[in-house]
Design an enzyme around this catalytic site. Structure first.
Site, PDB file in Angstrom:
ATOM      1  CG  HIS A  27     -54.341  84.512  21.284  1.00 56.52           C
ATOM      2  ND1 HIS A  27     -55.188  85.236  20.508  1.00 56.52           N
ATOM      3  CD2 HIS A  27     -53.329  85.373  21.207  1.00 56.52           C
ATOM      4  CE1 HIS A  27     -54.795  85.985  19.821  1.00 56.52           C
ATOM      5  NE2 HIS A  27     -53.354  86.322  20.286  1.00 56.52           N
ATOM      6  CG  HIS A  39     -50.239  87.962  18.961  1.00 58.48           C
ATOM      7  ND1 HIS A  39     -51.317  87.982  19.907  1.00 58.48           N
ATOM      8  CD2 HIS A  39     -49.486  89.025  19.488  1.00 58.48           C
ATOM      9  CE1 HIS A  39     -51.124  88.974  20.686  1.00 58.48           C
ATOM     10  NE2 HIS A  39     -50.036  89.335  20.499  1.00 58.48           N
ATOM     11  CB  CYS A 133     -55.569  84.989  16.688  1.00 60.99           C
ATOM     12  SG  CYS A 133     -56.626  83.755  17.596  1.00 60.99           S
TER      13      CYS A 133
END
Ligand SMILES: [Zn+2]
Length: 161
Positions: A27, A39, A133
């Site tokens: 991530h 994010h 992401c």
């Protein structure tokens, strides 16, 4: 120039990432300083009722799929890694995909400006192939929308929280 440093603390404007799901995927986010990370959190984990966090609870800002949370909430107990930019291509090719780039980063203040801009104005909807992401972070760093992570055979990254 410096090659890949063994370890350094994130600095404001850095693209950071960590493992999720035991390493099934990574991530990604932009460290904006003050222990906060911006994010693209993805559709599956809109933080409807975010877990309590004394550190960022009142500083947390969520706009659709873009969120600003503290680094502890971002990492969820995993180790922070720094996505390096301007890495020589012969080194990039020896590294795991989606952990560094030969493309140079914009100056840190521009990276932070970009992340905050998308936090306030929104970013195109999350999509595994065209907009994930890692894309968000790479786009803030370079102005280019590329993701190397999607080349790997993985299922549903960032969306399975
Ligand atoms: Zn937090």
């Amino acid at each position: 120039m410096a090659l890949i440093p063994a370890y350094r603390r994130p600095e404001a404007g850095d693209h950071i990432y960590c493992r999720r799901q035991g390493g099934l995927y990574d991530h990604h986010g932009i460290y904006v300083g003050d222990d906060m990370v911006v994010h693209l959190q993805g559709k599956g984990k809109k933080l409807g009722a975010p877990s309590e966090c004394n550190k960022c609870g009142n500083k947390r800002f969520i706009n659709g799929e873009i969120a600003k949370v503290c680094i502890d909430c971002f990492l969820q107990g995993e180790t922070v890694e720094i996505y390096e930019y301007g890495v020589p291509l012969f080194i990039v090719t020896t590294r795991k995909l989606g952990t560094c780039s030969s493309v140079p980063s914009k100056p840190p203040h521009e990276v932070i400006e970009a992340a905050v801009y998308y936090l306030e104005k929104g970013f195109a909807p999350y999509d595994l192939i065209s907009n994930n992401c890692e894309h968000f972070a790479v786009y803030c760093k370079t102005g280019r929308a590329i993701s190397l992570q999607v080349v790997r055979p993985i299922v549903n990254p960032c969306n399975i929280m």
